[in-house]
Enzyme design. Structure first.
Site, mmCIF file in Angstrom:
data_model
loop_
_atom_site.group_PDB
_atom_site.id
_atom_site.type_symbol
_atom_site.label_atom_id
_atom_site.label_comp_id
_atom_site.label_asym_id
_atom_site.label_seq_id
_atom_site.Cartn_x
_atom_site.Cartn_y
_atom_site.Cartn_z
ATOM 1 N N LYS A 153 0.828 -1.208 0.000
ATOM 2 C CA LYS A 153 0.000 0.000 0.000
ATOM 3 C C LYS A 153 0.863 1.259 0.000
ATOM 4 O O LYS A 153 2.041 1.225 0.381
ATOM 5 C CB LYS A 153 -1.008 -0.060 1.145
ATOM 6 C CG LYS A 153 -2.070 -1.125 0.784
ATOM 7 C CD LYS A 153 -3.251 -1.203 1.663
ATOM 8 C CE LYS A 153 -4.203 -2.263 1.068
ATOM 9 N NZ LYS A 153 -5.184 -2.747 2.021
ATOM 10 N N ARG B 222 -2.475 -10.549 4.702
ATOM 11 C CA ARG B 222 -2.880 -10.678 3.290
ATOM 12 C C ARG B 222 -1.804 -10.015 2.441
ATOM 13 O O ARG B 222 -1.607 -8.796 2.545
ATOM 14 C CB ARG B 222 -4.230 -9.982 3.114
ATOM 15 C CG ARG B 222 -4.778 -9.963 1.703
ATOM 16 C CD ARG B 222 -6.058 -9.115 1.667
ATOM 17 N NE ARG B 222 -6.656 -9.124 0.351
ATOM 18 C CZ ARG B 222 -6.279 -8.338 -0.653
ATOM 19 N NH1 ARG B 222 -5.299 -7.472 -0.488
ATOM 20 N NH2 ARG B 222 -6.894 -8.413 -1.818
#
Ligand code: HH2
Length: 288
Positions: free
Chosen positions: A204, A244
């Site tokens: 991210k 994840r």
């Protein structure tokens, strides 16, 4: 949890696994690399992404889920749509992962409750077009914990067993960089809510800014795996149930190295039984 994005537009790997055959091969690769669960998604949540139709989302994920479930893989379906969740569960998915935590589709809670599947409930404040304007908190840790607690309460009232709920703070969703870092630092407070916790920091943007001077663009997503491994190890240390990630080997190595430290014999126990005294057979040229 390894990510299988069957999308043309995901922020980190859009288009790479868009063909079912490529997505299936990628899923097999992630399993061979050590993933325990594959998260299969057909909609990108990146800011500005166009939502596919339900039919298109089904067309993307169903063949991939059918094939990988048929080979024995444990799969979650990453969807905000009840119709997609229902068909994915019928096709062999075992878990529903909804970044909206059931808020985007009012039918979702009933579908999940009826199936008895575990449900990943992510902290969410609206679809991608609106979410960054909603990154406003009094106290990001307290506010995210309160909103997740309210979701868990409503979902159990709707018939989902409390012990089937997995909570996720939603890194990068309606969060500025400093919100993500503060949530990571205090992840134990989310764990203390009493549900398994899933953490999805992988690649991210806030990780792409590590070590990059202000005003310069973040590193590209594929150069964020070392930072992903670091945040994932941190999450595991604070009690996360799962992480994840897009690149399984780097995070798994980091987790295994940390586990080796945790299981190393205490100092002064070098000759204790089971301390792993190197033998000629086990010694290696670099010292073992
Ligand atoms: N992040 C993304 C998608 N699904 N699910 C959970 N539970 N937690 C997350 O943090 C999370 C998620 C975004 O990552 P990715 O799927 O790679 O991107 P895109 O939404 O662009 O496909």
């Amino acid at each position: 949890m390894g990510v299988v994005n069957v999308t043309p537009d995901s922020f980190s790997d859009g288009g790479e696994w868009f063909e079912p055959s490529a997505a299936i091969a990628h899923g097999r690769e992630l399993l061979a690399q050590g993933a325990d669960v594959l998260d299969v998604g057909g909609e990108s949540t990146r800011p500005g992404a166009q939502r596919p139709s339900v039919e298109e989302e089904l067309r993307r994920v169903l063949p991939v889920i059918e094939a990988l479930a048929g080979e024995g893989a444990v799969l979650s379906v990453d969807t905000m749509r009840a119709a997609v969740a229902a068909q994915a569960l019928r096709a062999g998915a075992a878990i529903v992962n909804d970044v909206s935590g059931g808020l985007a589709d009012e039918e979702m809670a009933a579908v999940v409750a009826q199936s008895g599947a575990p449900f990943v409930v992510m902290h969410w404040r609206g679809h991608s077009a609106a979410m960054q304007s909603r990154a406003v908190y009094d106290d990001v840790v307290a506010d995210v914990c309160a909103e997740l607690t309210a979701r868990a309460r409503d979902l159990t009232a709707a018939g989902i067993e409390a012990d089937h709920l997995v909570l996720d703070p939603g890194f990068g969703f309606a969060k500025l960089a400093h919100h993500n870092w503060t949530l990571l630092r205090h992840l134990d407070r989310v764990v203390d809510l009493g549900h398994p916790v899933l953490v999805g920091t992988s690649r991210k943007t806030f990780l792409g800014r590590v070590g990059v001077p202000d005003g310069e663009p973040p590193r590209p997503p594929a150069q964020r795996d070392a930072a992903t491994a670091a945040t994932s190890v941190h999450a595991a240390r604070l009690g996360a149930w799962g992480v994840r990630v897009h690149h399984v080997p780097s995070t798994l190595d980091a987790l295994l190295a940390t586990a080796a430290i945790d299981h190393a014999p205490d100092t002064g126990n070098d000759h204790a039984p089971g301390a792993g005294i190197p033998t000629a057979a086990t010694s290696t040229t670099d010292g073992g």
